[in-house]
Design a protein around this motif. Structure first.
Motif, mmCIF file in Angstrom:
data_model
loop_
_atom_site.group_PDB
_atom_site.id
_atom_site.type_symbol
_atom_site.label_atom_id
_atom_site.label_comp_id
_atom_site.label_asym_id
_atom_site.label_seq_id
_atom_site.Cartn_x
_atom_site.Cartn_y
_atom_site.Cartn_z
ATOM 1 N N GLY A 1 -22.212 0.119 -10.810
ATOM 2 C CA GLY A 1 -22.954 -0.709 -9.868
ATOM 3 C C GLY A 1 -23.445 -1.990 -10.525
ATOM 4 N N ASP A 2 -23.909 -1.855 -11.744
ATOM 5 C CA ASP A 2 -24.372 -3.062 -12.450
ATOM 6 C C ASP A 2 -23.220 -4.042 -12.703
ATOM 7 N N GLU A 3 -22.056 -3.464 -13.014
ATOM 8 C CA GLU A 3 -20.888 -4.345 -13.244
ATOM 9 C C GLU A 3 -20.526 -5.094 -11.966
ATOM 10 N N MET A 4 -20.558 -4.431 -10.855
ATOM 11 C CA MET A 4 -20.237 -5.077 -9.588
ATOM 12 C C MET A 4 -21.264 -6.159 -9.257
ATOM 13 N N LYS A 5 -22.545 -5.824 -9.516
ATOM 14 C CA LYS A 5 -23.566 -6.824 -9.278
ATOM 15 C C LYS A 5 -23.348 -8.053 -10.157
ATOM 16 N N LYS A 6 -22.966 -7.731 -11.400
ATOM 17 C CA LYS A 6 -22.728 -8.829 -12.332
ATOM 18 C C LYS A 6 -21.589 -9.721 -11.853
ATOM 19 N N VAL A 7 -20.523 -9.122 -11.372
ATOM 20 C CA VAL A 7 -19.368 -9.892 -10.866
ATOM 21 C C VAL A 7 -19.772 -10.703 -9.641
ATOM 22 N N LEU A 8 -20.507 -9.981 -8.746
ATOM 23 C CA LEU A 8 -20.961 -10.690 -7.540
ATOM 24 C C LEU A 8 -21.870 -11.858 -7.888
ATOM 25 N N PHE A 9 -22.721 -11.656 -8.879
ATOM 26 C CA PHE A 9 -23.637 -12.710 -9.290
ATOM 27 C C PHE A 9 -22.874 -13.917 -9.849
ATOM 28 N N GLU A 10 -21.862 -13.563 -10.665
ATOM 29 C CA GLU A 10 -21.056 -14.651 -11.248
ATOM 30 C C GLU A 10 -20.300 -15.407 -10.162
ATOM 31 N N GLU A 11 -19.799 -14.689 -9.189
ATOM 32 C CA GLU A 11 -19.086 -15.328 -8.089
ATOM 33 C C GLU A 11 -20.031 -16.225 -7.273
ATOM 34 N N MET A 12 -21.246 -15.711 -7.016
ATOM 35 C CA MET A 12 -22.223 -16.494 -6.268
ATOM 36 C C MET A 12 -22.624 -17.738 -7.050
ATOM 37 N N LEU A 13 -22.782 -17.575 -8.360
ATOM 38 C CA LEU A 13 -23.149 -18.712 -9.204
ATOM 39 C C LEU A 13 -22.044 -19.779 -9.190
ATOM 40 N N ALA A 14 -20.806 -19.316 -9.273
ATOM 41 C CA ALA A 14 -19.680 -20.266 -9.263
ATOM 42 C C ALA A 14 -19.610 -21.010 -7.922
ATOM 43 N N GLU A 15 -19.838 -20.276 -6.826
ATOM 44 C CA GLU A 15 -19.792 -20.912 -5.503
ATOM 45 C C GLU A 15 -20.943 -21.898 -5.350
ATOM 46 N N LEU A 16 -22.110 -21.548 -5.909
ATOM 47 C CA LEU A 16 -23.249 -22.468 -5.841
ATOM 48 C C LEU A 16 -22.959 -23.760 -6.595
ATOM 49 N N GLU A 17 -22.356 -23.581 -7.779
ATOM 50 C CA GLU A 17 -22.018 -24.785 -8.556
ATOM 51 C C GLU A 17 -21.014 -25.659 -7.805
ATOM 52 N N GLU A 18 -20.051 -25.031 -7.134
ATOM 53 C CA GLU A 18 -19.051 -25.795 -6.358
ATOM 54 C C GLU A 18 -19.720 -26.530 -5.204
ATOM 55 N N ARG A 19 -20.640 -25.827 -4.528
ATOM 56 C CA ARG A 19 -21.330 -26.478 -3.421
ATOM 57 C C ARG A 19 -22.193 -27.639 -3.930
ATOM 58 N N THR A 20 -22.798 -27.433 -5.098
ATOM 59 C CA THR A 20 -23.608 -28.508 -5.686
ATOM 60 C C THR A 20 -22.752 -29.735 -5.983
ATOM 61 N N ARG A 21 -21.568 -29.476 -6.550
ATOM 62 C CA ARG A 21 -20.656 -30.596 -6.832
ATOM 63 C C ARG A 21 -20.244 -31.315 -5.542
ATOM 64 N N GLU A 22 -19.961 -30.549 -4.501
ATOM 65 C CA GLU A 22 -19.582 -31.145 -3.215
ATOM 66 C C GLU A 22 -20.730 -31.965 -2.631
ATOM 67 N N ARG A 23 -21.947 -31.401 -2.789
ATOM 68 C CA ARG A 23 -23.112 -32.123 -2.296
ATOM 69 C C ARG A 23 -23.279 -33.443 -3.037
ATOM 70 N N ASP A 24 -23.149 -33.387 -4.366
ATOM 71 C CA ASP A 24 -23.309 -34.604 -5.165
ATOM 72 C C ASP A 24 -22.223 -35.633 -4.816
ATOM 73 N N ALA A 25 -21.009 -35.142 -4.598
ATOM 74 C CA ALA A 25 -19.924 -36.058 -4.229
ATOM 75 C C ALA A 25 -20.197 -36.693 -2.871
#
Length: 441
Positions: A14-38
């Protein structure tokens, strides 16, 4: 024991899945941030572009307003008058300076009254008047017609006209061929393209040469409302057709509507203009100094023109004196010039010398007809001062011997003695006053 391990493993997975989900959410947030800045950057750029275009639009409007204001402030109406073909009424001329002032003021007032009917009229529009003429030649014409007693009166008239208003000018164009015409045409071309010039009034009604010049300014199927033709004497045929493409006005209280009457009762064209004609004589005849009194249709009028003094002289339709055609002997002409012959003009050419035997000039020679013709030809290189001379014994020249080829700026022959119209030739008896036209042969 097995159950505990299972639970531990489930927690770990369960912790591994949370970790993966967290990393995926973090990556998507960074992408959205880049899109916002652009998007923000693009928005800032769009704002800058819009601001730049807005500023340029404001500047363009300011420039447009400045140009419009400048144009509106410097608006004017240009009046161009060919003084040679548009003479003022006789009543103005004899009153010298006062008459010139009155003529200038009356012309300006008449122009203003006419221009007020124009849709482009503004109350603060200025009126610029320019009259171009061969002043010397025109003064002689007025004097010959007995409109003024002396040519100096015409000079004073011009002074008065120029005093009538700071923007009214009567200008001496000079005595060379087409002097006033070239000034008129150059000013017209210059100011027709000028944004400040709202309208041009053009006065040259007796000169058909303006027909070809004004033709390109006519508009197909409509009137060119930027130009008004002023009519004095009736338009010649060619100019009358072109004038239909412009507005027209006749200022009868300012300019003559008829030809000037000269002292002998015949006529000249208003002013010193002659009807335009590219060729009044066949080319082979134009090569001679004065070869033939030939009409524009090429038909020669050959009469029994005697060289002995008689009451008969020859004139054109305007009363200008015409010289009898001569064919000089070149060798004898050379002899006359080189030997500085002292033959008496009065004795040989006028038929009588008042000094008789006391004359200082030679009466002793017997000249053949060819020599007499040549001597008369030489005498004609000196010009008579009166283009309307009616002295049948006058042996001086009344037509420039260079004819159409004369390009001498200070030619001693008067402007009226160049390119004389010979389309109609008349025989005039100075004693009986009978005048009859010589028919083409």
């Amino acid at each position: 024991m097995a159950s505990f391990r299972t639970r531990v493993e489930d927690v770990y997975r369960g912790d591994e899945m949370k970790k993966v989900l967290f990393e995926e959410m973090l990556a998507e947030l960074e992408e959205r941030t880049r899109e916002r800045d652009a998007a923000r950057s693009e928005l800032d750029m769009a704002k800058d572009t819009a601001r730049n275009y807005y500023q340029r639009m404001v500047q363009a409007e300011a420039d447009k307003s400045h140009v419009q204001t400048s144009t509106d402030c410097d608006r004017f109406l240009l009046v161009l008058i060919d003084g040679d073909s548009m003479p003022f009424l006789d009543e103005f001329l004899p009153r010298s300076i006062e008459g010139g002032e009155d003529a200038g003021k009356h012309l300006r007032s008449a122009v203003l009254d006419y221009y007020k009917t124009n849709a482009k009229f503004h109350a603060d529009d200025r009126i610029i008047i320019r009259v171009y003429a061969n002043v010397r030649g025109l003064g002689r014409t007025y004097k010959a017609a007995k409109i003024i007693p002396e040519e100096s009166i015409f000079d004073q008239f011009i002074t008065g006209f120029n005093k009538s208003h700071p923007l009214s000018d009567y200008i001496d164009a000079g005595a060379h061929k087409e002097a006033a015409d070239s000034k008129m045409k150059a000013n017209f071309e210059l100011f027709y393209r000028n944004r400040h010039c709202q309208h041009i009034m053009f006065g040259g009604s007796a000169d058909s040469s303006y027909a070809g010049f004004l033709g390109p300014y006519t508009l197909p199927g409509t009137i060119n409302d930027r130009i008004t033709m002023i009519e004095g004497s009736p338009f010649p045929y060619d100019l009358r057709k072109v004038a239909q493409g412009f507005q027209q006005v006749s200022l009868e209280t300012i300019f003559r509507a008829t030809k000037i009457q000269v002292a002998n009762g015949s006529q000249v064209v208003a002013g010193v203009k002659r009807p335009a004609a590219e060729s009044l004589m066949p080319s082979r005849e134009r090569q001679a100094p004065v070869t033939s009194l030939t009409s524009s249709d090429g038909k020669s009028r050959q009469a029994a023109l005697s060289l002995t003094p008689s009451p008969v002289i020859y004139q054109n339709q305007y009363g200008q004196r015409l010289d009898i055609p001569l064919h000089p002997d070149k060798d004898y002409l050379k002899f006359l010039y080189e030997k500085n012959s002292r033959l008496c003009n009065n004795f040989y050419l006028r038929g009588h010398c008042p000094y008789g035997a006391n004359c200082e000039w030679d009466h002793s020679q017997k000249l053949s007809q060819a020599q007499l013709d040549t001597f008369r030809y030489k005498a004609r290189t000196s010009n008579c001062r009166n283009p309307f001379c009616t002295d049948p014994t006058c042996c001086l020249g009344h037509m420039c011997p260079r004819g159409n080829t004369c390009n001498i700026a200070q030619c001693k022959f008067l402007p009226e003695m160049h390119n004389i119209d010979v389309s109609h030739v008349f025989q005039y008896n100075t004693e009986t006053k009978e005048r009859k036209e010589l028919k083409p042969s």
